[in-house]
Each structure stands twice: as C-alpha cells, then as structure tokens.
Design a protein around this motif. Structure first.
Motif, PDB file in Angstrom:
ATOM      1  N   GLU A   1       0.815  -1.211   0.000  1.00  0.00           N
ATOM      2  CA  GLU A   1       0.000   0.000   0.000  1.00  0.00           C
ATOM      3  C   GLU A   1       0.852   1.267   0.000  1.00  0.00           C
ATOM      4  O   GLU A   1       0.342   2.357  -0.234  1.00  0.00           O
ATOM      5  CB  GLU A   1      -0.950   0.010   1.197  1.00  0.00           C
ATOM      6  CG  GLU A   1      -2.017  -1.076   1.121  1.00  0.00           C
ATOM      7  CD  GLU A   1      -2.869  -0.961  -0.135  1.00  0.00           C
ATOM      8  OE1 GLU A   1      -3.284   0.159  -0.499  1.00  0.00           O
ATOM      9  OE2 GLU A   1      -3.110  -2.007  -0.768  1.00  0.00           O
ATOM     10  N   SER A   2       2.156   1.134   0.250  1.00  0.00           N
ATOM     11  CA  SER A   2       3.037   2.300   0.239  1.00  0.00           C
ATOM     12  C   SER A   2       3.299   2.742  -1.195  1.00  0.00           C
ATOM     13  O   SER A   2       3.029   2.012  -2.150  1.00  0.00           O
ATOM     14  CB  SER A   2       4.363   1.968   0.926  1.00  0.00           C
ATOM     15  OG  SER A   2       5.123   1.082   0.112  1.00  0.00           O
ATOM     16  N   LYS A   3       3.832   3.943  -1.369  1.00  0.00           N
ATOM     17  CA  LYS A   3       4.115   4.470  -2.698  1.00  0.00           C
ATOM     18  C   LYS A   3       5.098   3.563  -3.435  1.00  0.00           C
ATOM     19  O   LYS A   3       4.883   3.218  -4.595  1.00  0.00           O
ATOM     20  CB  LYS A   3       4.689   5.890  -2.579  1.00  0.00           C
ATOM     21  CG  LYS A   3       4.902   6.569  -3.903  1.00  0.00           C
ATOM     22  CD  LYS A   3       5.366   8.002  -3.724  1.00  0.00           C
ATOM     23  CE  LYS A   3       5.579   8.652  -5.077  1.00  0.00           C
ATOM     24  NZ  LYS A   3       6.029  10.015  -4.954  1.00  0.00           N
ATOM     25  N   SER A   4       6.177   3.145  -2.762  1.00  0.00           N
ATOM     26  CA  SER A   4       7.161   2.251  -3.380  1.00  0.00           C
ATOM     27  C   SER A   4       6.535   0.907  -3.717  1.00  0.00           C
ATOM     28  O   SER A   4       6.780   0.345  -4.782  1.00  0.00           O
ATOM     29  CB  SER A   4       8.346   2.020  -2.440  1.00  0.00           C
ATOM     30  OG  SER A   4       9.004   3.229  -2.169  1.00  0.00           O
ATOM     31  N   GLY A   5       5.747   0.396  -2.796  1.00  0.00           N
ATOM     32  CA  GLY A   5       5.093  -0.894  -3.006  1.00  0.00           C
ATOM     33  C   GLY A   5       4.125  -0.856  -4.173  1.00  0.00           C
ATOM     34  O   GLY A   5       4.093  -1.773  -4.996  1.00  0.00           O
ATOM     35  N   LYS A   6       3.338   0.213  -4.255  1.00  0.00           N
ATOM     36  CA  LYS A   6       2.386   0.347  -5.365  1.00  0.00           C
ATOM     37  C   LYS A   6       3.118   0.417  -6.698  1.00  0.00           C
ATOM     38  O   LYS A   6       2.688  -0.182  -7.683  1.00  0.00           O
ATOM     39  CB  LYS A   6       1.504   1.577  -5.167  1.00  0.00           C
ATOM     40  CG  LYS A   6       0.448   1.383  -4.113  1.00  0.00           C
ATOM     41  CD  LYS A   6      -0.419   2.622  -3.963  1.00  0.00           C
ATOM     42  CE  LYS A   6      -1.462   2.403  -2.895  1.00  0.00           C
ATOM     43  NZ  LYS A   6      -2.304   3.566  -2.674  1.00  0.00           N
ATOM     44  N   SER A   7       4.219   1.150  -6.704  1.00  0.00           N
ATOM     45  CA  SER A   7       5.018   1.257  -7.924  1.00  0.00           C
ATOM     46  C   SER A   7       5.564  -0.112  -8.340  1.00  0.00           C
ATOM     47  O   SER A   7       5.502  -0.497  -9.506  1.00  0.00           O
ATOM     48  CB  SER A   7       6.173   2.241  -7.707  1.00  0.00           C
ATOM     49  OG  SER A   7       7.014   2.270  -8.827  1.00  0.00           O
ATOM     50  N   LEU A   8       6.074  -0.837  -7.375  1.00  0.00           N
ATOM     51  CA  LEU A   8       6.610  -2.170  -7.631  1.00  0.00           C
ATOM     52  C   LEU A   8       5.507  -3.118  -8.096  1.00  0.00           C
ATOM     53  O   LEU A   8       5.690  -3.878  -9.058  1.00  0.00           O
ATOM     54  CB  LEU A   8       7.282  -2.713  -6.370  1.00  0.00           C
ATOM     55  CG  LEU A   8       8.116  -3.966  -6.529  1.00  0.00           C
ATOM     56  CD1 LEU A   8       9.297  -3.716  -7.463  1.00  0.00           C
ATOM     57  CD2 LEU A   8       8.620  -4.430  -5.171  1.00  0.00           C
ATOM     58  N   MET A   9       4.365  -3.068  -7.441  1.00  0.00           N
ATOM     59  CA  MET A   9       3.253  -3.936  -7.824  1.00  0.00           C
ATOM     60  C   MET A   9       2.747  -3.596  -9.224  1.00  0.00           C
ATOM     61  O   MET A   9       2.397  -4.485  -9.986  1.00  0.00           O
ATOM     62  CB  MET A   9       2.115  -3.829  -6.809  1.00  0.00           C
ATOM     63  CG  MET A   9       2.485  -4.316  -5.409  1.00  0.00           C
ATOM     64  SD  MET A   9       3.080  -6.008  -5.364  1.00  0.00           S
ATOM     65  CE  MET A   9       1.567  -6.880  -5.652  1.00  0.00           C
ATOM     66  N   THR A  10       2.716  -2.326  -9.563  1.00  0.00           N
ATOM     67  CA  THR A  10       2.303  -1.922 -10.905  1.00  0.00           C
ATOM     68  C   THR A  10       3.281  -2.448 -11.945  1.00  0.00           C
ATOM     69  O   THR A  10       2.875  -2.957 -12.994  1.00  0.00           O
ATOM     70  CB  THR A  10       2.204  -0.384 -11.008  1.00  0.00           C
ATOM     71  OG1 THR A  10       1.230   0.072 -10.061  1.00  0.00           O
ATOM     72  CG2 THR A  10       1.818   0.059 -12.401  1.00  0.00           C
ATOM     73  N   HIS A  11       4.571  -2.360 -11.632  1.00  0.00           N
ATOM     74  CA  HIS A  11       5.597  -2.834 -12.555  1.00  0.00           C
ATOM     75  C   HIS A  11       5.469  -4.336 -12.820  1.00  0.00           C
ATOM     76  O   HIS A  11       5.620  -4.799 -13.943  1.00  0.00           O
ATOM     77  CB  HIS A  11       6.992  -2.512 -12.012  1.00  0.00           C
ATOM     78  CG  HIS A  11       8.101  -2.966 -12.890  1.00  0.00           C
ATOM     79  ND1 HIS A  11       8.417  -2.322 -14.069  1.00  0.00           N
ATOM     80  CD2 HIS A  11       8.951  -4.014 -12.775  1.00  0.00           C
ATOM     81  CE1 HIS A  11       9.416  -2.955 -14.646  1.00  0.00           C
ATOM     82  NE2 HIS A  11       9.768  -3.980 -13.884  1.00  0.00           N
ATOM     83  N   PHE A  12       5.170  -5.109 -11.786  1.00  0.00           N
ATOM     84  CA  PHE A  12       5.117  -6.564 -11.910  1.00  0.00           C
ATOM     85  C   PHE A  12       3.695  -7.127 -11.993  1.00  0.00           C
ATOM     86  O   PHE A  12       3.517  -8.337 -11.942  1.00  0.00           O
ATOM     87  CB  PHE A  12       5.836  -7.228 -10.725  1.00  0.00           C
ATOM     88  CG  PHE A  12       7.323  -7.078 -10.771  1.00  0.00           C
ATOM     89  CD1 PHE A  12       8.080  -7.793 -11.683  1.00  0.00           C
ATOM     90  CD2 PHE A  12       7.968  -6.205  -9.910  1.00  0.00           C
ATOM     91  CE1 PHE A  12       9.453  -7.653 -11.738  1.00  0.00           C
ATOM     92  CE2 PHE A  12       9.347  -6.065  -9.950  1.00  0.00           C
ATOM     93  CZ  PHE A  12      10.090  -6.789 -10.864  1.00  0.00           C
ATOM     94  N   LYS A  13       2.684  -6.259 -12.169  1.00  0.00           N
ATOM     95  CA  LYS A  13       1.296  -6.718 -12.086  1.00  0.00           C
ATOM     96  C   LYS A  13       0.958  -7.830 -13.065  1.00  0.00           C
ATOM     97  O   LYS A  13       0.179  -8.718 -12.734  1.00  0.00           O
ATOM     98  CB  LYS A  13       0.324  -5.553 -12.262  1.00  0.00           C
ATOM     99  CG  LYS A  13       0.234  -5.029 -13.667  1.00  0.00           C
ATOM    100  CD  LYS A  13      -0.772  -3.905 -13.760  1.00  0.00           C
ATOM    101  CE  LYS A  13      -0.689  -3.349 -15.161  1.00  0.00           C
ATOM    102  NZ  LYS A  13      -1.912  -3.259 -15.822  1.00  0.00           N
ATOM    103  N   ASP A  14       1.555  -7.820 -14.247  1.00  0.00           N
ATOM    104  CA  ASP A  14       1.259  -8.866 -15.219  1.00  0.00           C
ATOM    105  C   ASP A  14       1.987 -10.172 -14.921  1.00  0.00           C
ATOM    106  O   ASP A  14       1.672 -11.200 -15.505  1.00  0.00           O
ATOM    107  CB  ASP A  14       1.609  -8.397 -16.632  1.00  0.00           C
ATOM    108  CG  ASP A  14       0.734  -7.248 -17.090  1.00  0.00           C
ATOM    109  OD1 ASP A  14      -0.405  -7.142 -16.592  1.00  0.00           O
ATOM    110  OD2 ASP A  14       1.173  -6.460 -17.935  1.00  0.00           O
ATOM    111  N   GLU A  15       2.967 -10.123 -14.037  1.00  0.00           N
ATOM    112  CA  GLU A  15       3.756 -11.309 -13.730  1.00  0.00           C
ATOM    113  C   GLU A  15       3.382 -11.949 -12.402  1.00  0.00           C
ATOM    114  O   GLU A  15       3.868 -13.023 -12.078  1.00  0.00           O
ATOM    115  CB  GLU A  15       5.245 -10.945 -13.710  1.00  0.00           C
ATOM    116  CG  GLU A  15       5.740 -10.452 -15.058  1.00  0.00           C
ATOM    117  CD  GLU A  15       7.178 -10.010 -15.019  1.00  0.00           C
ATOM    118  OE1 GLU A  15       7.951 -10.560 -14.228  1.00  0.00           O
ATOM    119  OE2 GLU A  15       7.526  -9.103 -15.795  1.00  0.00           O
TER     120      GLU A  15
END
Length: 120
Positions: A10-24
């Motif tokens: 839920e953090s900004k870094s976490g959301k960014s990371l999750m967005t980057h890897f969302k398809d994987e």
C-alpha cells in the motif's frame, strides 16, 4: 517486527513495484494463522500469462468472481476448487492446441522450404 507485506504493497514504493510486476504476479487470498485472510503472491509463467489473458479465460474468471457463493464458506471453497480444476483443464487444452498449431506451421514451412530448394 517482521516485514508487513500488506503495508508495503500500500506504500508508494510498493504500489510502484506492484504496478511494474502486475502482469507477472498472481494473488490469492487464503485463511492463514489465526483465521485471518492473508494475500499470497505467486509468479505467473510467461506462457500461462498469455493464455490467462485470452478472452475465454477472462470470461471464466469474471463469471467465477461474480457468481461465487460468498456466504457459505464450504460452498465457496468447493466452487473455488471446481474453478481451479476447470482452469487447469482449459490451460492444458489450450497449450496442446497451441503446440499442435506450432507443429503444423513448422511442417508447412519445411514443406515450402523443400519445394523451394528442391529438396527431397
């Protein structure tokens, strides 16, 4: 105190990371220790990602998410297991069709090459 994955995602870094890897990444929520719902992340193989994004799989997922019994825990689990079994069958069947199609294309290409080059 250990890493709180929920807080991280839920953090900004976490959301960014999750967005980057969302398809994987795939997720599933399960009852964990203390009868709490926990989110489990898992890697989705590239070949399966392609299959999983096909319209028939998307429709099956949407149907399951919209029709699953939410009040009866036992029935919900049974529906989830049935859904998983159906998806495994569909994924395997789709993969076999894809492999068959690839073999046919390869055979056609070899035939064209033999005719063009004048081979046997």
């Amino acid at each position: 105190d250990g890493l709180n994955v929920a807080a991280f995602t839920e953090s900004k870094s976490g959301k960014s990371l999750m967005t980057h890897f969302k398809d994987e990444l795939g997720t599933v929520e399960v009852y964990g220790k203390g009868h709490r719902v926990e989110r489990v992340y898992f890697k989705i193989d590239e070949a399966r990602r392609d299959q999983w994004s096909l319209p028939n799989f998307k429709e099956s997922k949407e149907h399951f998410f919209n029709e699953v019994e939410r009040e009866n825990h036992k029935q919900k689990i049974n529906q989830f297991v049935d859904f998983c079994e159906d998806m495994i069958y569909e994924l395997r069947y789709s993969a076999s069709l894809f492999r068959h199609s690839q073999r046919m294309q390869r055979d056609q290409l070899e035939k064209v090459q033999r005719n063009f080059v004048g081979g046997p």
